[in-house]
Design an enzyme around this catalytic site. Sequence first.
Site, mmCIF file in Angstrom:
data_model
loop_
_atom_site.group_PDB
_atom_site.id
_atom_site.type_symbol
_atom_site.label_atom_id
_atom_site.label_comp_id
_atom_site.label_asym_id
_atom_site.label_seq_id
_atom_site.Cartn_x
_atom_site.Cartn_y
_atom_site.Cartn_z
ATOM 1 N N ASP A 1 0.688 2.452 -12.004
ATOM 2 C CA ASP A 1 2.102 2.218 -12.288
ATOM 3 C C ASP A 1 2.897 2.506 -11.021
ATOM 4 O O ASP A 1 2.479 3.288 -10.173
ATOM 5 C CB ASP A 1 2.585 3.013 -13.514
ATOM 6 C CG ASP A 1 2.797 4.471 -13.205
ATOM 7 O OD1 ASP A 1 3.784 4.777 -12.524
ATOM 8 O OD2 ASP A 1 1.963 5.287 -13.626
ATOM 9 N N CYS B 1 33.434 13.160 4.486
ATOM 10 C CA CYS B 1 33.595 12.467 3.209
ATOM 11 C C CYS B 1 32.219 12.060 2.693
ATOM 12 O O CYS B 1 31.886 12.219 1.522
ATOM 13 C CB CYS B 1 34.403 11.175 3.371
ATOM 14 S SG CYS B 1 35.813 11.300 4.451
ATOM 15 N N ASP C 1 -6.182 2.972 -11.665
ATOM 16 C CA ASP C 1 -5.723 4.210 -12.261
ATOM 17 C C ASP C 1 -6.102 4.124 -13.743
ATOM 18 O O ASP C 1 -6.218 3.042 -14.287
ATOM 19 C CB ASP C 1 -4.205 4.297 -12.075
ATOM 20 C CG ASP C 1 -3.618 5.462 -12.824
ATOM 21 O OD1 ASP C 1 -4.160 6.566 -12.674
ATOM 22 O OD2 ASP C 1 -2.644 5.258 -13.562
ATOM 23 N N CYS D 1 35.017 9.606 7.140
ATOM 24 C CA CYS D 1 34.343 10.446 8.111
ATOM 25 C C CYS D 1 33.028 10.953 7.538
ATOM 26 O O CYS D 1 32.737 10.764 6.367
ATOM 27 C CB CYS D 1 35.214 11.639 8.462
ATOM 28 S SG CYS D 1 35.622 12.571 6.980
ATOM 29 N N ASP E 1 2.132 6.458 -9.212
ATOM 30 C CA ASP E 1 1.064 6.136 -8.272
ATOM 31 C C ASP E 1 1.598 5.562 -6.971
ATOM 32 O O ASP E 1 0.828 5.051 -6.162
ATOM 33 C CB ASP E 1 0.095 5.128 -8.910
ATOM 34 C CG ASP E 1 -0.578 5.706 -10.135
ATOM 35 O OD1 ASP E 1 -0.832 6.931 -10.127
ATOM 36 O OD2 ASP E 1 -0.841 4.964 -11.083
#
Lengths: 125, 732
Positions: free
Chosen positions: B630, B19, B429, B16, B634
């Site tokens: 990365d 749960c 970056d 349910c 980013d």
Amino acid sequence: MSSNDWILVLAGIAAIVWVNWYFFFATRPAATAALAEGRQEIEIVVRGGYDPGIVRVKRGVPVRLVFNRQDTSSCSEEVVLTDFGIKRFLPAGERTPVDLTPDKTGQFEITCGMSMLHGKLVVES
Amino acid sequence: MAATSRITIPVSGMHCAACQSRVQGALAQTPGVSDATVNLMLNNATVTYDENEVRPDALVEAIKRTGYDAALPAADTDTFQEQERQDAERAREVHELTRRTAVSLSVAVLTMVLPMVAMHAAWMPWLLLVLTSALVFWTGRHFYVRAWRAFRHHSADMNTLIAVGTGAAYLYSVAATAAPRFFAERGVAPALYYEAVAFIIGLILLGNTFEARAKRQTTAALRALADLQPKRVRVLRNLREEDIPIEALEPGDVFVVRPGERVPADGEVVSGSSAVDESMLTGESMPVAKTKGDRVVGGTINRTGALKARATTLGEQSALARIVKLMRDAQGSRAPIQTLADRVSAIFVPTVISIAIATGVAWALASDSPLKALVAAISVLIIACPCAMGLAVPTALMVATGKGAALGVLIKGGEALQRAHEIDVVVLDKTGTITEGKPTVTDVVLCAGVDEQTVLSLAAGVEALSEHPLADAIVRATSERGIERARVRDFESVTGRGAMARSSDGRRVGVGNVRLMERLGVAPGDSVNHATRLAAAARTPVFVAVDDRVVAVLGVADPVKPTSRDAVAALKGMGIRVIMLTGDARATAQAIAQSVGIDEVHAEVLPEGKAEAVRNLKHGGRHVIAMVGDGINDAPALAQADVGIAIGTGTDIAIEAADITLMRADLTAAVDAIALARRAMRTMRQNLFWAFIYNVIGIPLAALGLLSPIIASAAMAFSSVSVVGNSLRLRR
């Protein structure tokens, strides 16, 4: 032109009209996916085409299309549902389930990897 | 740095929504978990977590404590198995086609030679009928069967054209053989076209064989990757080495890798040291040193020493399986450029049949010869080749993604590839992209009578609680110098500025940039000059303030990667505008930009401002922006860019946010990616052009009766082979 010629021309035109009608406009058998345990499931046989060629489903309910590929032509080895971002390899002679949940109504193409085989997924509200 | 991972754990016993929320809550409260989603329908939990903080088995434990059962996904090798099956099917196809082709062409030659030897023998037509029937009903049978099946589904493909074309020629010949008088009485020569039927079937099969072989080569790169997965592994169990199948390996098992062996699974080295060749995954040819605590990736080759490693991610979750899966998805994806080919394919065959009918009628009227009409119509059917169009884009895409993997570049799919070829602005970056991403404290400039040891101790005390890469540098500076870190409390991190805390004696310690000083109301005074000097030398100045005084300025340097300068020059050489984006102070950023040859710098951008900056660049004109960074910090900027290029390493593939993942942490890989995308798109355009032109020229020529059916079949067979061949050139 002789009357024979005219018959030939008319027969040619009739043949062309029939070819285009048959491949583009003739209605194809449609089937509605069966609802069981909260999921709509239907088996589609892949054998030079999709059988049934048109599958009707309800919107918002998970759908499982089971592709049963009884065909070794490499044309049919993949099934593509572009609108759902699905592309799946179908091993020959096996049932491959493809799950999706349609969240929009409309008609969506089911095609093979090379866009030669065509089927339709009709999503109704 | 955080190493975000995602795992899907099957959970049983949930019935349910209550749960579901219990399990979800338990997972979310587990330290190191950033996101947990429990799916009641699928009976599983998808957890995003930090590998450095929590292990997958701890997640399973957390679920079990809620009363539901869970187990880590079994170490199955589904991805590889599926690949193997697909390959086996292809291999069988090639073998079968080769056999049929050999038989068909031999028979075709007989049908040509025999009538020359015994030209007027009465039995000759019957012999030819038998020979050709063998082809129609055996080697070429699949054309008719498939055409018929397609027809029943109201669809038509290449088989339809071949079946109708050869079928017409065959039936005409059979009729002429059986009842030559019927034809003669009507003034029509009872001509036989067995030879044409046999050659068409033979040549098309030959074309199919070449095509199937070439198609196998387009997936060679993928197969090579899948083959990297060893089948067996030696594990340490009960103090003994046991040789077990890879499927039986469980997370937490310790496995042994001897020199020269392949690493069987992803793991963390627990003892031993060695150099590991990761070139098959990263394209980087230098072996990587591995020692205790380092991660090894399944499929790489252990070169020099023996290693013992504890298995971490297995099966579908392993780096290799994820790469194979990503590549397979990419190879199966569609490039937008294909839309046109798709539209044409969809109407192609019925259109060609219509043209063939019109051709036949026109020739019958013009020449009064049903024979000529038949031949011209058959030529039209046979020369038309929808296959070349269907193959034009997918084969190039497959070869390009394979080539990319060999270069250490994972391309997400056709759409990513197509957008990548249009890139005219690359935003880089700084930290970890242009630079190594491993900053170290190089300068300590003291300002106000506090000694270096105290400054570092306090600063490291604060920064130990921070996650910023610079913080890591300061913490390492103390451990390298053997300085004990001060204890602090009330830690607070100020995004984009720095961090602060209270020392044990209640003093406020702030560590960060000049904006943090402003925020704290500390007058920087003289220290600004030190900061300026450090920045000009490409150091990042970090202010350390105690209460309301700046006590020191630390200079933190992040060395520029040796390849960055060349990569920037290469990008510029491709006509691409290169922009650097960084949170660093302007002067530091400028100094680094200058050293690698970048003129355009957007400095002092807050992390959340990076995506905004990328969006602004898009507004600036009709540009296609690539963001290289990365995949974790980013991620928003990568998603905002037209093409997100994530720099990862073999072990840490943050694929989700990126269109392209670079397996080698090196900007030259980004250059390779863009160059590859450009070449791939050029190949796709060439392929489409030739496929279209071929049909546009071939069909009218056939309709005008200038091509015999045999020539048409040869041209048709080789048009698709040439398309695949052109795609394969991308491998070079």
